[in-house]
Design a protein around this motif. Structure first.
Motif, short mmCIF file in Angstrom:
data_model
loop_
_atom_site.label_atom_id
_atom_site.label_comp_id
_atom_site.label_asym_id
_atom_site.label_seq_id
_atom_site.Cartn_x
_atom_site.Cartn_y
_atom_site.Cartn_z
N ALA A 9 -39.15 46.37 13.82
CA ALA A 9 -38.17 46.85 12.85
C ALA A 9 -37.33 45.70 12.32
O ALA A 9 -37.03 44.75 13.06
CB ALA A 9 -37.26 47.90 13.50
N LEU A 10 -36.96 45.80 11.04
CA LEU A 10 -36.11 44.79 10.43
C LEU A 10 -35.07 45.46 9.53
O LEU A 10 -35.38 45.91 8.42
CB LEU A 10 -36.94 43.80 9.60
CG LEU A 10 -36.16 42.66 8.96
CD1 LEU A 10 -35.54 41.75 10.02
CD2 LEU A 10 -37.04 41.86 8.02
N PRO A 11 -33.82 45.55 10.01
CA PRO A 11 -32.77 46.15 9.18
C PRO A 11 -32.22 45.14 8.16
O PRO A 11 -32.21 43.94 8.42
CB PRO A 11 -31.69 46.51 10.20
CG PRO A 11 -31.86 45.51 11.29
CD PRO A 11 -33.35 45.21 11.35
N LEU A 12 -31.79 45.65 7.04
CA LEU A 12 -31.04 44.86 6.07
C LEU A 12 -29.57 45.07 6.38
O LEU A 12 -29.08 46.19 6.29
CB LEU A 12 -31.35 45.30 4.64
CG LEU A 12 -30.51 44.65 3.54
CD1 LEU A 12 -30.78 43.14 3.46
CD2 LEU A 12 -30.77 45.32 2.19
N VAL A 13 -28.89 44.02 6.78
CA VAL A 13 -27.48 44.14 7.15
C VAL A 13 -26.61 43.59 6.02
O VAL A 13 -27.05 42.74 5.24
CB VAL A 13 -27.18 43.41 8.47
CG1 VAL A 13 -27.93 44.06 9.63
CG2 VAL A 13 -27.53 41.94 8.39
#
Length: 148
Positions: free
Chosen positions: A32-36
């Motif tokens: 998973a890769l969130p955009l923060v």
């Protein structure tokens, strides 16, 4: 084997991964890769490319990317990277979709077969119900405490 990566605005994708671990008993190699907040589109795209590279295996069967919504930075970053990587992109990810894809994926799965599963699961996962005050039918008991 086809890899699966979850992408989203904020921590939604991390929550989906946590849900997969809780319900399915493991992460099944899903990343998973969130955009923060504060991350530029260029930085996010570079981080996503790095994650795709790290997830690839010798078979190079491709990567299935599940996104929260179409048209946002995570989705557009993945679409941009499709020129460099073998990938498929699905927006509108949900838990039934993720469970189906992670649990049913195997060495024979292809990007196209997983896309078909994602589409059919999406259609089956949606259910809308209206409850009226005092109506008791179609409600599940949420408490295991029998004294309530």
């Amino acid at each position: 084997m086809v890899n699966i990566i979850l992408i989203s605005h904020g921590d939604m994708c991390l929550g989906m991964l946590d849900g997969l671990k809780m319900i399915g008993g493991g992460d099944y190699g899903v990343k998973a890769l969130p955009l923060v907040p504060g991350t530029t589109p260029e930085t996010y795209r570079a981080n996503l490319a790095k994650l795709i590279e790290e997830s690839r295996d010798k078979s190079n069967d491709g990567t299935l990317i599940l996104s929260d919504i179409a048209g946002g930075t995570p989705y557009l970053s993945a679409a941009y990277l499709s020129k460099d990587y073998k990938l498929a992109l699905v927006s509108g990810m949900n838990m039934p979709m993720l469970l189906t894809l992670a649990l049913e994926r195997n060495d024979d799965s292809t990007l196209n077969s997983l896309l078909e599963k994602a589409e059919s699961t999406y259609k089956r996962a949606y259910k809308a119900t209206t409850f009226r005050k005092g109506e008791k039918k179609n409600r599940a008991k949420l408490s295991i405490n029998k004294n309530r």
